[in-house]
Design a protein around this motif. Structure first.
Motif, mmCIF file in Angstrom:
data_model
loop_
_atom_site.group_PDB
_atom_site.id
_atom_site.type_symbol
_atom_site.label_atom_id
_atom_site.label_comp_id
_atom_site.label_asym_id
_atom_site.label_seq_id
_atom_site.Cartn_x
_atom_site.Cartn_y
_atom_site.Cartn_z
ATOM 1 N N ILE A 280 14.175 -10.090 1.002
ATOM 2 C CA ILE A 280 14.459 -11.236 0.136
ATOM 3 C C ILE A 280 15.014 -12.392 0.948
ATOM 4 C CG2 ILE A 280 15.805 -12.022 -1.895
ATOM 5 C CD1 ILE A 280 13.882 -9.701 -2.489
ATOM 6 N N LYS A 281 14.552 -13.592 0.627
ATOM 7 C CA LYS A 281 15.183 -14.779 1.185
ATOM 8 C C LYS A 281 16.290 -15.200 0.222
ATOM 9 C CE LYS A 281 14.271 -19.419 2.881
ATOM 10 N NZ LYS A 281 13.239 -20.398 3.186
ATOM 11 N N GLN B 112 19.412 -20.417 -9.326
ATOM 12 C CA GLN B 112 18.518 -19.799 -10.298
ATOM 13 C C GLN B 112 17.584 -18.793 -9.619
ATOM 14 O OE1 GLN B 112 18.218 -21.104 -13.939
ATOM 15 N NE2 GLN B 112 16.381 -22.295 -13.549
ATOM 16 N N ARG B 113 17.101 -19.179 -8.426
ATOM 17 C CA ARG B 113 16.162 -18.311 -7.711
ATOM 18 C C ARG B 113 16.802 -16.952 -7.422
ATOM 19 N NH1 ARG B 113 13.567 -16.436 -3.004
ATOM 20 N NH2 ARG B 113 11.405 -17.130 -2.851
ATOM 21 N N VAL C 294 17.213 -14.896 -10.684
ATOM 22 C CA VAL C 294 15.951 -14.305 -11.149
ATOM 23 C C VAL C 294 15.569 -13.104 -10.278
ATOM 24 C CG1 VAL C 294 13.471 -14.731 -11.419
ATOM 25 C CG2 VAL C 294 15.100 -16.439 -12.190
ATOM 26 N N MET C 295 15.746 -13.254 -8.956
ATOM 27 C CA MET C 295 15.453 -12.152 -8.020
ATOM 28 C C MET C 295 16.352 -10.955 -8.307
ATOM 29 S SD MET C 295 13.150 -12.295 -5.662
ATOM 30 C CE MET C 295 12.091 -13.453 -4.797
ATOM 31 N N HIS D 285 15.401 -9.196 -11.506
ATOM 32 C CA HIS D 285 14.155 -8.439 -11.365
ATOM 33 C C HIS D 285 14.361 -7.172 -10.540
ATOM 34 C CE1 HIS D 285 10.000 -7.372 -10.802
ATOM 35 N NE2 HIS D 285 10.194 -7.373 -9.497
ATOM 36 N N LEU D 286 15.006 -7.325 -9.373
ATOM 37 C CA LEU D 286 15.137 -6.181 -8.463
ATOM 38 C C LEU D 286 16.096 -5.125 -9.003
ATOM 39 C CD1 LEU D 286 15.125 -8.118 -5.079
ATOM 40 C CD2 LEU D 286 13.256 -6.764 -6.045
ATOM 41 N N ARG E 143 16.090 -4.534 -12.090
ATOM 42 C CA ARG E 143 15.345 -4.116 -13.289
ATOM 43 C C ARG E 143 16.229 -4.252 -14.549
ATOM 44 N NH1 ARG E 143 11.974 -4.633 -9.726
ATOM 45 N NH2 ARG E 143 10.459 -3.054 -9.088
ATOM 46 N N LEU F 138 8.261 -17.450 -8.441
ATOM 47 C CA LEU F 138 8.554 -16.639 -7.255
ATOM 48 C C LEU F 138 7.524 -15.520 -7.162
ATOM 49 C CD1 LEU F 138 12.404 -16.188 -7.865
ATOM 50 C CD2 LEU F 138 11.190 -18.167 -6.936
ATOM 51 N N ASP G 73 7.716 -5.656 -4.002
ATOM 52 C CA ASP G 73 9.152 -5.980 -4.101
ATOM 53 C C ASP G 73 9.694 -6.717 -2.872
ATOM 54 O OD1 ASP G 73 9.945 -5.471 -6.634
ATOM 55 O OD2 ASP G 73 11.041 -3.624 -6.211
ATOM 56 N N CYS G 74 8.807 -7.325 -2.107
ATOM 57 C CA CYS G 74 9.238 -8.084 -0.935
ATOM 58 C C CYS G 74 8.856 -9.560 -1.140
ATOM 59 C CB CYS G 74 8.562 -7.508 0.307
ATOM 60 S SG CYS G 74 9.115 -8.266 1.820
ATOM 61 N N ASP G 75 9.848 -10.426 -1.038
ATOM 62 C CA ASP G 75 9.704 -11.874 -1.192
ATOM 63 C C ASP G 75 8.636 -12.399 -0.213
ATOM 64 O OD1 ASP G 75 10.231 -14.584 -1.470
ATOM 65 O OD2 ASP G 75 12.413 -14.377 -1.239
ATOM 66 N N GLU H 191 8.325 -15.203 0.929
ATOM 67 C CA GLU H 191 8.939 -16.157 1.867
ATOM 68 C C GLU H 191 9.306 -15.468 3.191
ATOM 69 O OE1 GLU H 191 9.145 -19.470 1.399
ATOM 70 O OE2 GLU H 191 7.992 -19.025 -0.397
ATOM 71 N N ILE H 192 9.447 -14.135 3.146
ATOM 72 C CA ILE H 192 9.727 -13.359 4.358
ATOM 73 C C ILE H 192 8.461 -13.289 5.215
ATOM 74 C CG2 ILE H 192 10.298 -11.029 5.203
ATOM 75 C CD1 ILE H 192 12.694 -11.805 3.776
ATOM 76 N N LEU I 215 7.212 -14.062 -10.801
ATOM 77 C CA LEU I 215 8.425 -14.240 -11.615
ATOM 78 C C LEU I 215 8.595 -15.716 -11.911
ATOM 79 C CD1 LEU I 215 11.116 -12.270 -9.535
ATOM 80 C CD2 LEU I 215 10.028 -11.511 -11.634
ATOM 81 N N SER I 216 8.941 -16.034 -13.142
ATOM 82 C CA SER I 216 9.211 -17.429 -13.465
ATOM 83 C C SER I 216 10.707 -17.681 -13.467
ATOM 84 C CB SER I 216 8.641 -17.765 -14.840
ATOM 85 O OG SER I 216 9.123 -19.024 -15.237
ATOM 86 N N SER I 217 11.130 -18.693 -12.733
ATOM 87 C CA SER I 217 12.531 -19.096 -12.859
ATOM 88 C C SER I 217 12.631 -20.341 -13.729
ATOM 89 C CB SER I 217 13.160 -19.339 -11.478
ATOM 90 O OG SER I 217 12.550 -20.429 -10.843
#
Lengths: 306, 99
Positions: free
Chosen positions: A12-13, A210-211, A214-215, A218-219, A221, B66, B71-73, B75-76, B93-95
């Motif tokens: 994740i970033k 926000q990003r 949301v991450m 989701h992660l 769950r 996003l 399960d890996c972004d 952006e990586i 995913l919607s933010s």
């Protein structure tokens, strides 16, 4: 790509500072950032009853989860309760409230639900039906929801409220108030603690983007309800949201930067005046009567006039 | 599409989350992919329930959406130019949708 903390495989970033993190380090970093705000801004003290404002959406679902986890892990000694507001918006709030009831089961926290209908005599849909213009009711809804949260928190006998406002919300508010030349409110959304005159309002996630939220949702769950309020397409907030969205792809951490500007400007523009208490409901008011009571009065007049 | 149906066997699982499931009318979809397809090209091929490319705006992925692969972004990896492989789980995913 290695994780910036443990050298494991990054996944994740982390949007707040751009670091690349593995999943466990991302969770830990996100939760530590919330803990840091709680400690640095002295939001809570042990033994306090905290009313978490929950909507069933991602922000308040993440806030509830993180406060629950931190309370156990760091023995914060907080007595967590939940307060939800039913504005009466068909096709939106009914579904998200179902999610709130599932959260109540998962975390076993006491829940208070207050409705616009019960408190103000009309649901938001009722009020909208009486409108003759296209003007969105979002500002009025915000004022009433704030008041309803206060009433709900009093009913829960809470010492303080915890709200899921994030850095993007704060940055939107800064831009919106800038456009309205509302200098008095310019920095209000950027503060982690406000409203000392009544039950204080704490925003433990005010520096979370926000990003990242949301991450995280989701992660982990987490169960949450993600949809647009049926009135949202008409909201003025879409203007700053679009500006921030466009800038977000180009400038790293843009919500936090806009917040910083809001904080600096509000300090420079601070007139030293503090809100008092509304003579009708006892809520926070800049004049003699608070915005919520004024909105209720105007809506009542509109209802009588049919 | 390969007329012999061999390449058509390659699929990815697409997950619509955080509000996008309402736009697409489903949470999960199995989508056939061409070899070497990028995230951007995949996003272009996905239509919402009204037939619109809801993930795309101005030829790029809409701001605030996003993307994760397994399960890996992304952006990586290489961002929207990351290549999607058969069997991957691609999550959108919607933010933007309300909190």
């Amino acid at each position: 790509m290695p994780c910036a903390i443990c050298n494991g495989k990054a996944a994740i970033k982390y949007a707040s500072d751009g670091r690349l993190l593995c999943k466990p380090c991302f969770f830990q970093t996100f939760e530590d950032a919330v803990l840091h705000t709680i400690e640095a801004d002295s939001l809570f003290t042990p033994g306090q009853r905290v009313a978490i404002g929950v909507s069933g959406g991602k922000d308040s679902s993440v806030l509830t989860h993180v406060l629950f986890v931190l309370n156990e892990r760091h023995s914060l000694g907080l007595d967590l309760h939940m307060v939800a507001i039913d504005e009466g918006i068909r096709g939106y709030r009914d579904d998200s409230l179902a999610c709130v009831y599932r959260m109540q089961e998962r975390y076993s926290l006491p829940l208070v639900v207050k409705s616009f209908k019960g408190l103000f005599g009309a649901s938001l849909d009722d009020m909208d039906a009486r409108r003759t213009t296209e003007t969105p009711l979002c500002s009025e809804c915000g004022v009433l929801r704030r008041n309803a949260l206060l009433v709900g928190s009093r009913e829960a006998q809470a010492d303080i409220m915890a709200l899921g406002h994030n850095a993007d919300d704060a940055a939107e508010a800064v831009i919106l108030n800038l456009m309205r030349a509302d200098t008095a409110r310019l920095g209000r959304g950027t503060k982690a603690l406000t409203g000392g005159a009544d039950i204080p309002r704490a925003k433990p996630m005010h520096r979370c983007t926000q990003r990242d939220i949301v991450m995280y949702a989701h992660l982990q769950r987490l169960d949450y309800f993600a949809t647009e309020c049926t009135y949202a397409p008409r909201a003025l907030r879409n203007v700053p949201r679009a500006i921030l969205g466009a800038a977000g792809g180009v400038i790293q951490g843009v919500p936090l930067k806009v917040m910083q500007v809001g904080e600096v400007l509000s300090r420079r523009l601070d007139t030293g005046t503090r809100p008092g208490l509304c003579e009708r409901c006892g809520g926070m008011a800049s004049g003699r009567v608070c915005q919520a009571c004024l909105v209720v009065e105007a809506e009542g007049k509109r209802a009588r006039e049919g | 599409m390969d007329p012999l149906g061999q390449e058509a066997m390659a699929t990815v699982k697409v997950e619509y989350r955080a509000g996008l499931e309402l736009d697409f009318g489903t949470r999960d979809a199995t989508v056939p992919i061409e070899p070497g397809v990028t995230v951007l090209a995949l996003a272009h091929s996905l239509k919402d329930k009204d037939g619109n490319t809801a993930l795309i705006e101005g030829n790029i992925i809409r701001a605030g959406i996003l993307v994760l692969i397994n399960d890996c972004d992304i952006e990586i990896e290489d961002g929207v130019n990351t290549v999607v492989k058969a069997g991957d789980v691609v999550t959108f995913l919607s933010s933007i949708h309300g909190g």
